[in-house]
Design an enzyme around this catalytic site. Structure first.
Site, PDB file in Angstrom:
ATOM      1  N   VAL A  22       0.817  -1.217   0.000  1.00  0.00           N
ATOM      2  CA  VAL A  22       0.000   0.000   0.000  1.00  0.00           C
ATOM      3  C   VAL A  22       0.850   1.265   0.000  1.00  0.00           C
ATOM      4  O   VAL A  22       0.308   2.372  -0.093  1.00  0.00           O
ATOM      5  CB  VAL A  22      -0.975   0.049   1.201  1.00  0.00           C
ATOM      6  N   LYS A  23       2.166   1.139   0.111  1.00  0.00           N
ATOM      7  CA  LYS A  23       3.032   2.306   0.105  1.00  0.00           C
ATOM      8  C   LYS A  23       3.229   2.823  -1.324  1.00  0.00           C
ATOM      9  O   LYS A  23       2.759   2.240  -2.290  1.00  0.00           O
ATOM     10  CB  LYS A  23       4.383   1.973   0.754  1.00  0.00           C
ATOM     11  N   ILE A  24       3.960   3.912  -1.459  1.00  0.00           N
ATOM     12  CA  ILE A  24       4.111   4.583  -2.747  1.00  0.00           C
ATOM     13  C   ILE A  24       4.854   3.716  -3.747  1.00  0.00           C
ATOM     14  O   ILE A  24       4.469   3.589  -4.909  1.00  0.00           O
ATOM     15  CB  ILE A  24       4.824   5.932  -2.532  1.00  0.00           C
TER      16      ILE A  24
END
Length: 400
Positions: A187-189
């Site tokens: 879910v991170k960049i």
């Protein structure tokens, strides 16, 4: 369901992983240092150590700074539990510093007050871990000035912050810290499927990080303990098979599979950030007339917009908006297919931490934030139609 966050996997990402599967290296091979180089280029840090999770990176960062029994580590109560757990892994104690009511990051004013009190009581922390919530950097210059005054080390928890900037420099430049940690969770960049990294400008710390991520074992003769060399190896050069365990480390290594995905994703970092900035700007316009507080951005920062966090404007007397409680608004949005989330439950309110002596009321600003915060969907690849659907659902719930 429109999720609050999700990965964006391209054909190039898939091809990069398949290429590793068809190569001679699946664990630590050539992709790991290439990924580390990409992280160094993005952050301008001199050294990068890729590991299997940001939690692992936090753990070995504490170890590299010699955190251990009898030491104290401070962090923010508004973070994932890993930011606090890493100190406990080392046998140290943990405490928290309340947040700034505007940015929701660790508050420099609260930190100054707490440090002065701790000095009087001889309970100063060894390390402070400021957390860059949602992609916006903490007020690092002020935190660093205080840490320097009191002789405290700093680990930046930048799990949300790859690609962000502080004072026109990349987060991770380590201008105001000893070590910075990143996360590459899906879910991170940027994602490596699962993974993390610790960056630093100190050669000694970098050497410790690399040692600790791999069992404490080295083949570097300059690091070896000569007094422990067997008599049969007492020669000018060690045998080609020789290695030594010189510390108690862990198997926190990143595989080439994960590194290949992360390296491919890093090529799109600028695109990811621009997309998130566009979406955040659009939210700012579309939500301006709703009974919510929009995210505040400090002029010293350029957020990577990992999260878009709104806060409900609850009536003081009823603690409701449109006759709905915080929980009811959250549930109503979920029922409409909007995958909202809450980042985070204050760590000190978790049962485990309450058994350590923390209690409700200890950090009132963090607790007030928790009572009204909601993370709404924001991710690379989110369409205008999806964003409009989120806004419409918010309008229906908060105004109808």
């Amino acid at each position: 369901m429109i999720p609050y966050g999700k990965q964006d996997i391209s054909e190039q990402d898939i091809a990069s992983v398949v290429e590793v599967l068809q190569s001679d290296f699946l664990t630590q091979g050539p992709q790991v240092p290439l990924f580390e180089n990409a992280i160094k280029q993005a952050t301008t840090a001199q050294y990068a150590c890729a590991v299997n999770s940001a939690t692992s990176a936090l753990h070995i960062a504490c170890m590299a700074l010699d955190v251990g029994p009898g030491d104290i580590v401070w962090t923010s109560p508004i973070t994932f539990v890993a930011s606090a757990n890493c100190a406990l892994y080392c046998g140290a104690s943990i405490d928290f510093v309340d947040i700034d009511p505007q940015t929701y990051n660790l508050c420099p004013h609260a930190l100054a007050t707490k440090l002065a009190h701790a000095k009087r009581n001889q309970t100063l922390p060894k390390v402070i871990i400021p957390v860059h919530l949602g992609g916006q950097s903490c007020a690092l210059a002020a935190i660093y000035a205080l840490a320097k005054e009191y002789g405290v080390k700093i680990i930046e928890d930048a799990s949300h912050c790859i690609g962000a900037q502080y004072q026109d420099k990349p987060v991770g430049a380590c201008t105001y810290s000893d070590i910075t940690v990143f996360s590459f969770h899906p879910v991170k960049i940027v994602t490596s499927a699962e993974g993390g990294a610790a960056v630093t400008n100190c050669a000694e710390l970098a050497q410790r990080l690399e040692l600790l991520r791999s069992h404490g074992v080295t083949r570097d003769e300059s690091q070896m303990d000569a007094s422990s060399v067997p008599d049969s190896h007492a020669q000018t050069t060690f045998p080609p098979w020789y290695y030594q365990q010189i510390a108690l480390g862990y198997n926190y290594r990143m595989t080439d599979l994960h590194a290949a995905l992360g390296l491919s994703q890093m090529q799109r970092l600028t695109s990811f950030i621009r997309s998130r900035q566009h979406l955040a700007s659009r939210y700012n316009e579309l939500l301006a007339d709703l009974p919510v507080l929009l995210p505040t951005q400090h002029p010293d920062t350029q957020s990577s917009w990992h999260l878009y966090i709104i806060r409900l404007r609850l009536a003081h007397d009823t603690q409701r908006v449109n006759n709905l409680t915080h929980s009811e608004v959250f549930s109503a949005l979920r029922e409409r297919g909007i995958g909202v989330n809450l980042h985070y439950i204050p760590v000190h309110l978790q049962p485990f931490y309450q058994r350590l002596g923390f209690a409700e009321g200890d950090f009132p600003v963090a607790e007030a934030y928790y009572e009204t915060a909601i993370s709404i969907p924001l991710f690379h690849g989110m369409t205008d139609a999806q964003q409009d659907e989120v806004v419409l659902a918010l309008r229906d719930v908060l105004l109808m």
